[in-house]
Write a protein that holds these residues in place. Structure first.
Motif, PDB file in Angstrom:
ATOM      1  N   GLN A  91       0.616  -1.279  -0.093  1.00  0.00           N
ATOM      2  CA  GLN A  91       0.044  -0.157  -0.027  1.00  0.00           C
ATOM      3  C   GLN A  91       0.823   1.341   0.042  1.00  0.00           C
ATOM      4  N   ARG A  92       0.388   2.328  -0.679  1.00  0.00           N
ATOM      5  CA  ARG A  92       1.106   3.529  -0.694  1.00  0.00           C
ATOM      6  C   ARG A  92       0.306   4.606  -0.989  1.00  0.00           C
ATOM      7  N   CYS A  93      -0.194   5.436  -0.116  1.00  0.00           N
ATOM      8  CA  CYS A  93      -0.987   6.626  -0.340  1.00  0.00           C
ATOM      9  C   CYS A  93      -0.735   7.664   0.718  1.00  0.00           C
ATOM     10  N   PRO A  94      -0.671   9.070   0.384  1.00  0.00           N
ATOM     11  CA  PRO A  94      -0.039   9.922   1.259  1.00  0.00           C
ATOM     12  C   PRO A  94      -1.674  10.634   1.900  1.00  0.00           C
ATOM     13  N   ASP A  95      -1.322  10.888   3.271  1.00  0.00           N
ATOM     14  CA  ASP A  95      -2.096  11.843   3.854  1.00  0.00           C
ATOM     15  C   ASP A  95      -1.482  13.311   3.860  1.00  0.00           C
ATOM     16  N   ILE A  96      -2.221  13.902   2.698  1.00  0.00           N
ATOM     17  CA  ILE A  96      -1.646  15.489   2.736  1.00  0.00           C
ATOM     18  C   ILE A  96      -2.431  16.439   3.238  1.00  0.00           C
ATOM     19  N   GLY A  97      -2.902  16.347   4.610  1.00  0.00           N
ATOM     20  CA  GLY A  97      -3.373  17.403   5.391  1.00  0.00           C
ATOM     21  C   GLY A  97      -2.217  18.463   5.649  1.00  0.00           C
ATOM     22  N   GLN A  98      -1.221  18.056   6.036  1.00  0.00           N
ATOM     23  CA  GLN A  98      -0.193  19.137   6.068  1.00  0.00           C
ATOM     24  C   GLN A  98       0.024  19.880   5.029  1.00  0.00           C
ATOM     25  N   ALA A  99       0.188  19.714   3.853  1.00  0.00           N
ATOM     26  CA  ALA A  99       0.118  20.036   2.657  1.00  0.00           C
ATOM     27  C   ALA A  99      -0.931  21.124   2.296  1.00  0.00           C
ATOM     28  N   ARG A 100      -2.167  20.620   2.724  1.00  0.00           N
ATOM     29  CA  ARG A 100      -3.308  21.414   2.425  1.00  0.00           C
ATOM     30  C   ARG A 100      -3.371  22.712   3.417  1.00  0.00           C
ATOM     31  N   GLU A 101      -2.947  22.504   4.666  1.00  0.00           N
ATOM     32  CA  GLU A 101      -3.088  23.469   5.703  1.00  0.00           C
ATOM     33  C   GLU A 101      -1.805  24.377   5.484  1.00  0.00           C
ATOM     34  N   ARG A 102      -0.619  23.754   5.365  1.00  0.00           N
ATOM     35  CA  ARG A 102       0.476  24.899   5.447  1.00  0.00           C
ATOM     36  C   ARG A 102       0.822  25.311   4.086  1.00  0.00           C
ATOM     37  N   LEU A 103       0.478  24.653   2.902  1.00  0.00           N
ATOM     38  CA  LEU A 103       1.007  25.420   1.522  1.00  0.00           C
ATOM     39  C   LEU A 103      -0.080  25.568   0.976  1.00  0.00           C
ATOM     40  N   ARG A 104      -1.462  25.311   1.402  1.00  0.00           N
ATOM     41  CA  ARG A 104      -2.560  25.397   0.475  1.00  0.00           C
ATOM     42  C   ARG A 104      -2.387  24.912  -0.638  1.00  0.00           C
ATOM     43  N   TRP A 105      -1.984  23.629  -0.756  1.00  0.00           N
ATOM     44  CA  TRP A 105      -1.581  22.848  -2.010  1.00  0.00           C
ATOM     45  C   TRP A 105      -2.390  21.510  -1.901  1.00  0.00           C
ATOM     46  N   SER A 106      -2.951  21.124  -3.256  1.00  0.00           N
ATOM     47  CA  SER A 106      -3.476  19.851  -3.209  1.00  0.00           C
ATOM     48  C   SER A 106      -3.454  19.527  -4.889  1.00  0.00           C
ATOM     49  N   PRO A 107      -3.298  18.373  -5.451  1.00  0.00           N
ATOM     50  CA  PRO A 107      -3.480  18.069  -6.842  1.00  0.00           C
ATOM     51  C   PRO A 107      -4.663  18.426  -7.376  1.00  0.00           C
ATOM     52  N   LYS A 108      -4.233  18.924  -8.700  1.00  0.00           N
ATOM     53  CA  LYS A 108      -5.435  19.741  -9.480  1.00  0.00           C
ATOM     54  C   LYS A 108      -5.752  18.816 -10.768  1.00  0.00           C
ATOM     55  N   VAL A 109      -4.740  18.102 -11.345  1.00  0.00           N
ATOM     56  CA  VAL A 109      -4.855  17.322 -12.722  1.00  0.00           C
ATOM     57  C   VAL A 109      -5.334  15.956 -12.352  1.00  0.00           C
ATOM     58  N   ASN A 110      -6.426  15.592 -12.671  1.00  0.00           N
ATOM     59  CA  ASN A 110      -7.023  14.038 -12.692  1.00  0.00           C
ATOM     60  C   ASN A 110      -6.186  13.044 -13.320  1.00  0.00           C
ATOM     61  N   LEU A 111      -6.378  11.918 -12.755  1.00  0.00           N
ATOM     62  CA  LEU A 111      -5.533  11.029 -13.597  1.00  0.00           C
ATOM     63  C   LEU A 111      -5.707  10.809 -14.947  1.00  0.00           C
ATOM     64  N   ASP A 112      -6.983  10.701 -15.391  1.00  0.00           N
ATOM     65  CA  ASP A 112      -7.196  10.523 -17.072  1.00  0.00           C
ATOM     66  C   ASP A 112      -6.291  11.518 -17.921  1.00  0.00           C
ATOM     67  N   ASP A 113      -6.517  12.900 -17.235  1.00  0.00           N
ATOM     68  CA  ASP A 113      -6.151  13.963 -17.968  1.00  0.00           C
ATOM     69  C   ASP A 113      -4.353  13.705 -17.898  1.00  0.00           C
ATOM     70  N   GLY A 114      -3.942  13.511 -16.901  1.00  0.00           N
ATOM     71  CA  GLY A 114      -2.499  13.256 -16.700  1.00  0.00           C
ATOM     72  C   GLY A 114      -2.024  12.115 -17.633  1.00  0.00           C
ATOM     73  N   LEU A 115      -2.904  11.175 -17.502  1.00  0.00           N
ATOM     74  CA  LEU A 115      -2.216  10.103 -18.367  1.00  0.00           C
ATOM     75  C   LEU A 115      -2.355  10.374 -19.823  1.00  0.00           C
ATOM     76  N   MET A 116      -3.280  10.954 -20.419  1.00  0.00           N
ATOM     77  CA  MET A 116      -3.274  11.270 -21.676  1.00  0.00           C
ATOM     78  C   MET A 116      -2.131  12.370 -22.149  1.00  0.00           C
ATOM     79  N   ARG A 117      -1.845  13.255 -21.505  1.00  0.00           N
ATOM     80  CA  ARG A 117      -0.673  14.181 -21.691  1.00  0.00           C
ATOM     81  C   ARG A 117       0.695  13.241 -21.543  1.00  0.00           C
ATOM     82  N   THR A 118       0.774  12.147 -20.705  1.00  0.00           N
ATOM     83  CA  THR A 118       1.904  11.400 -20.661  1.00  0.00           C
ATOM     84  C   THR A 118       1.868  10.481 -21.965  1.00  0.00           C
ATOM     85  N   ILE A 119       0.575   9.943 -22.193  1.00  0.00           N
ATOM     86  CA  ILE A 119       0.682   8.857 -23.342  1.00  0.00           C
ATOM     87  C   ILE A 119       1.083   9.892 -24.675  1.00  0.00           C
ATOM     88  N   ALA A 120       0.813  11.016 -24.763  1.00  0.00           N
ATOM     89  CA  ALA A 120       1.056  11.867 -26.167  1.00  0.00           C
ATOM     90  C   ALA A 120       2.778  12.162 -25.996  1.00  0.00           C
TER      91      ALA A 120
END
Length: 325
Positions: free
Chosen positions: A275-304
């Motif tokens: 298993q490998r999955c992050p808890d990103i609570g600290q990044a959300r709180e301290r950096l106001r950061w969370s991922p924006k690109v969904n998996l299918d969109d990112g995969l399509m760019r990588t496939i291209a």
């Protein structure tokens, strides 16, 4: 006056995207790489920028330059490469950290270490939070990377305590996108190349092990925000908290590539985490950061990206295609 930023491992996968982002922010970028896994091709489009400088150098040796910030990304991150020379991998993590910390100490500048989710090993806490101490083998084939990164983190926090050095530590979870090495052995690049060439998709174990995948554009955003955060006094997880099985990823890539690939199963490598999955609570709180690109969109760019590489018939991809067949 523009900031002068040092990026070690800057010709690698994430490093090259970070260099590009920093240049867009009008920083002067010194990209340092020994090209063990990095590639000049990754930064070729940056070479004409007058604010970009490329230096071939191994971070296991001291570096004497004048900069305002340091991002330390130098270390092979793929099991295929870091297990090829495990002693050098450990040296890169530890001596590289010592040398870059020494430079930051002399210059009194902030330094960011890219650590890894591998510090958690095969976790018995899920998802992984930054205060989890990990379940890592110190004698297995992955230990050169896992323990090297853990020791590097120790050095960073000791420099913070002993020398009041401004440090940042990012624990990076699985990241994917353009500029991935076609032979790095990671599931996204492996599956895409196999799917595009209609070769069998190689799954290790029964495919039920889980991962979460963060697009490189989001990862770079997290690194830049972490560097700018003066209150980040602990390691910060950066990754995508959306979890799926490796088998689900394979099926998704086959569908997106409209591939005829079938799935084959091979034994699970030693110490491969289930298993490998992050808890990103600290990044959300301290950096106001969370991922924006969904998996299918990112995969399509990588496939291209890999489609373009395949159409160019690069030697690296030709070797990869032969290895898959």
């Amino acid at each position: 006056m523009a900031k002068r930023v040092l990026v070690t491992g800057g010709a690698g996968f994430i490093g090259s995207h970070l260099c590009e982002r920093l240049l867009k922010e009008k920083s002067e970028v010194l990209c340092v790489d020994n090209f063990f896994t990095g590639s000049r091709a990754n930064v070729l489009g940056l070479m004409d920028n007058p604010n970009f400088e490329l230096l071939r150098h191994d971070v296991t040796f001291p570096l004497y330059v004048e900069v305002d910030e340091i991002y330390n990304l130098a270390c092979p991150a793929s099991p295929i490469y870091y297990q090829r020379d495990p002693v050098q991998t450990t040296k890169t993590s530890i001596l590289g950290a010592i040398n870059m910390l020494g430079l930051a100490k002399r210059l009194r500048v902030p330094i960011l270490q890219t650590s890894t989710s591998e510090v958690y090993g095969d976790p018995d806490v899920h998802p992984q939070t930054e205060d989890y101490r990990g379940r890592v083998s110190i004698t297995g084939p992955r230990a050169c990377y896992d323990e090297g990164k853990r020791c590097a983190e120790t050095l960073f926090f000791d420099y913070q305590r002993q020398h009041q050095l401004p440090i940042r530590v990012a624990r990076i979870f699985n990241t994917y996108g353009p500029n991935m090495h076609p032979q790095d052995g990671r599931v996204v690049s492996n599956f895409i190349i196999q799917a595009l060439t209609n070769q069998p998709i190689t799954l290790y174990g029964d495919g039920s092990q889980t991962r979460s995948f963060c697009y490189v554009e989001d990862m770079v955003e997290g690194l830049v925000r972490l560097m700018a955060c003066e209150t980040a006094s602990m390691p910060i997880n950066l990754g995508n908290p959306v979890e799926l099985t490796v088998e689900e990823l394979a099926m998704r890539i086959v569908a997106l590539c409209n591939s005829r690939s079938a799935v084959t199963y091979r034994p699970l490598p030693q110490d491969d985490p289930t298993q490998r999955c992050p808890d990103i609570g600290q990044a959300r709180e301290r950096l106001r950061w969370s991922p924006k690109v969904n998996l299918d969109d990112g995969l399509m760019r990588t496939i291209a990206y890999f489609e373009t590489r395949l159409s160019g018939a690069s030697p690296l991809l030709s070797l990869s295609m032969r290895a898959a067949s």
